[in-house]
Motif scaffolding. Structure first.
Motif, PDB file in Angstrom:
ATOM      1  N   ALA A  49     -75.942  -6.726  76.720  1.00  0.00           N
ATOM      2  CA  ALA A  49     -75.644  -6.450  78.122  1.00  0.00           C
ATOM      3  C   ALA A  49     -75.745  -7.717  78.952  1.00  0.00           C
ATOM      4  O   ALA A  49     -74.947  -7.955  79.870  1.00  0.00           O
ATOM      5  CB  ALA A  49     -76.588  -5.378  78.655  1.00  0.00           C
ATOM      6  N   LEU A  50     -76.738  -8.550  78.657  1.00  0.00           N
ATOM      7  CA  LEU A  50     -76.933  -9.794  79.406  1.00  0.00           C
ATOM      8  C   LEU A  50     -75.716 -10.701  79.263  1.00  0.00           C
ATOM      9  O   LEU A  50     -75.193 -11.226  80.254  1.00  0.00           O
ATOM     10  CB  LEU A  50     -78.188 -10.501  78.919  1.00  0.00           C
ATOM     11  CG  LEU A  50     -78.561 -11.777  79.670  1.00  0.00           C
ATOM     12  CD1 LEU A  50     -79.138 -11.442  81.032  1.00  0.00           C
ATOM     13  CD2 LEU A  50     -79.570 -12.599  78.863  1.00  0.00           C
ATOM     14  N   PRO A  59     -82.189  -6.575  80.755  1.00  0.00           N
ATOM     15  CA  PRO A  59     -81.024  -6.127  79.976  1.00  0.00           C
ATOM     16  C   PRO A  59     -81.188  -6.491  78.502  1.00  0.00           C
ATOM     17  O   PRO A  59     -81.913  -7.425  78.153  1.00  0.00           O
ATOM     18  CB  PRO A  59     -79.854  -6.898  80.596  1.00  0.00           C
ATOM     19  CG  PRO A  59     -80.342  -7.399  81.909  1.00  0.00           C
ATOM     20  CD  PRO A  59     -81.825  -7.577  81.780  1.00  0.00           C
ATOM     21  N   THR A  60     -80.514  -5.771  77.645  1.00  0.00           N
ATOM     22  CA  THR A  60     -80.451  -6.137  76.243  1.00  0.00           C
ATOM     23  C   THR A  60     -79.649  -7.424  76.098  1.00  0.00           C
ATOM     24  O   THR A  60     -78.905  -7.807  77.012  1.00  0.00           O
ATOM     25  CB  THR A  60     -79.778  -5.034  75.423  1.00  0.00           C
ATOM     26  OG1 THR A  60     -78.406  -4.922  75.853  1.00  0.00           O
ATOM     27  CG2 THR A  60     -80.479  -3.695  75.593  1.00  0.00           C
ATOM     28  N   ASN A  87     -72.304  -9.632  80.876  1.00  0.00           N
ATOM     29  CA  ASN A  87     -72.192  -9.761  82.335  1.00  0.00           C
ATOM     30  C   ASN A  87     -72.072 -11.211  82.768  1.00  0.00           C
ATOM     31  O   ASN A  87     -72.067 -11.492  83.955  1.00  0.00           O
ATOM     32  CB  ASN A  87     -73.413  -9.135  83.015  1.00  0.00           C
ATOM     33  CG  ASN A  87     -73.417  -7.631  82.861  1.00  0.00           C
ATOM     34  OD1 ASN A  87     -72.366  -7.002  82.823  1.00  0.00           O
ATOM     35  ND2 ASN A  87     -74.604  -7.037  82.770  1.00  0.00           N
TER      36      ASN A  87
END
Length: 250
Positions: free
Chosen positions: A245-246, A241-242, A249
């Motif tokens: 995004a990381l 993930p970017t 989440n």
């Protein structure tokens, strides 16, 4: 025409890289007189006049594949890595007693999100352990990531194994940082050329130049040879993930 060997070109290595390029050019019979050092890498990688450059595995598989040709992959003779492969080294401060699990509760310094060794490999390694960093800091370079950890701006970082070796050799980071663990090997940074160039001819010239290097230059550049690694091997490496995004989440 353009040639750039900027991935491992710290000031202490520039003269050796210049001599390496001169050998390549002599074997080719054409090419620029001097290496380019003052242009954006993405612009160089995508320039139709590119004779030779070195890119990273993640930029190759995510953006450059299909737009450039692979010339070959240098073998740096790195420990516990197959020929033409490398890995990432997690580092922390010398006085830090935390293990990798505890370090992930802090800040992870990375050079950029399209880096195989600085982002993709370490984040994939952590994911396999059901870990991820609580916070991240983008630094813009491996040496800057090491500096961020040494100065306490980050808790840990991942550097490609050759950069870690060079930092130990030419800077004081070995006195300030220590190795935590290493990731699994992946294909190392490939040499590329533009679509319209003769990649096979360039590969022959690079191979001959490596063989013709003076021992001191070969040792400084850590070059052992040139190997053929297929595009499919680069494309098979997972993309994590970017950073946004990381963290979103978490």
């Amino acid at each position: 025409m353009i040639a750039m060997l900027g991935m491992y070109d710290m000031p202490a290595l520039q003269a050796a890289n210049d001599r390496f390029w001169t050998l390549i050019r002599n074997h080719l019979g054409y090419g620029p007189d001097h290496l380019t050092r003052d242009q954006d890498m993405w612009g160089v990688w995508q320039d139709p006049n590119l004779i030779l450059a070195q890119t990273c595995g993640m930029p190759y598989r995510t953006r450059l594949h299909g737009h450039v040709q692979l010339v070959g992959t240098p073998d740096y003779g790195l420990p516990d890595c197959p020929a033409g492969h490398y890995n990432s080294v997690f580092v922390k401060r010398r006085d830090d007693t935390r293990d990798l699990t505890d370090l992930t509760q802090g800040t992870f310094a990375y050079n950029e999100a399209v880096s195989q060794s600085g982002w993709a490999a370490p984040i994939t390694h952590l994911a396999q352990l059901n870990l991820r960093p609580a916070a991240v800091l983008e630094t813009g370079g491996h040496a800057l990531s090491a500096q961020a950890v040494a100065e306490g701006k980050a808790d840990f970082a991942a550097l490609d194994a050759l950069t870690w070796h060079l930092l130990q050799e030419y800077t004081d980071q070995n006195d300030r940082l220590q190795e935590v663990t290493r990731t699994m090997p992946t294909p190392t940074l490939p040499y590329i050329t533009a679509q319209g160039q003769n990649a096979a001819q360039i590969a022959l010239a690079v191979r001959a130049a490596i063989e013709g290097l003076e021992d001191t230059d070969r040792q400084q550049l850590s070059l052992r040879g040139l190997v053929d690694i297929q595009a499919s091997d680069y494309l098979a490496v997972p993309n994590p993930p970017t950073p946004n995004a990381l963290l979103s989440n978490s």
